[in-house]
Design a protein around this motif. Structure first.
Motif, PDB file in Angstrom:
ATOM      1  N   LEU A  90       0.804  -1.234   0.000  1.00 26.16           N
ATOM      2  CA  LEU A  90       0.000   0.000   0.000  1.00 26.16           C
ATOM      3  C   LEU A  90       0.833   1.280   0.000  1.00 26.16           C
TER       4      LEU A  90
ATOM      5  N   ASP B 214      -6.414   0.208   6.146  1.00 31.18           N
ATOM      6  CA  ASP B 214      -6.417  -0.558   4.896  1.00 31.18           C
ATOM      7  C   ASP B 214      -5.485  -1.766   4.987  1.00 31.18           C
TER       8      ASP B 214
ATOM      9  N   ASP C 299      -6.787  -5.497   4.552  1.00 30.40           N
ATOM     10  CA  ASP C 299      -6.183  -6.367   3.550  1.00 30.40           C
ATOM     11  C   ASP C 299      -5.823  -7.733   4.152  1.00 30.40           C
TER      12      ASP C 299
END
Length: 164
Positions: free
Chosen positions: A29, A113, A117
């Protein structure tokens, strides 16, 4: 046969802290969020549910803070001859703190996030009688005073099916 609830919480913590956990997700990311590797240090995943104020008073708190805990258990006893057949609601709380408002929300979203994930990639069987359901919920709190001046919290909530 009964089982300790901490076993299920520890399994999620192990996923997050493991080799293919948060480190892998954060690395993938970084480019999207435009963060340098120095800005995304490794984070320890704790097992305590305590307000930020308590943790700060108890000792030196290093942000970001990621805590995993169980806040709800449902025993539906839907399977015959099982002492427990139900679900546990596991919460992974991410706290980010900075001395400026700029970039606070972006950093929080980055870590949330990464947690999200890991949950997505590991949905399914976590071991004997433990199943991580594929869905999850994400919630964000408003910025408040705390931590290094400003503090914001995000939570990733997922359900784990247990049959023992």
């Amino acid at each position: 046969m009964t089982f300790p609830t901490m076993e299920v919480v520890s399994r999620l913590q192990g996923l997050l802290a493991g080799e293919w956990g948060l480190g892998t997700s954060m690395a993938s990311l970084q480019g999207y969020y435009g963060l340098s590797p120095e800005a995304t240090q490794e984070v320890a995943v704790g097992l305590v549910r305590a307000p930020a104020e308590f943790q700060e008073k108890a000792g030196s708190t290093r942000y970001p803070v990621i805590q995993t805990y169980c806040d709800q258990i449902e025993n539906k006893r839907s399977e015959q001859f099982r002492a427990f057949s139900g679900r546990m609601r596991l919460v992974t709380e991410v706290r980010v703190s900075t001395d400026r408002l700029e970039g606070l929300a972006e950093r929080l979203h980055f870590y949330v996030d990464a947690v999200r994930d890991v949950v997505e990639r590991n949905a399914g069987c976590l071991g004997e009688g433990v199943f991580l359901e594929p869905g999850y919920e994400v919630a964000f709190e408003a910025v408040k005073k705390g931590g290094l001046n400003f503090l914001q919290v995000g939570r990733v909530v997922c359900w784990v099916g247990v049959s023992r």
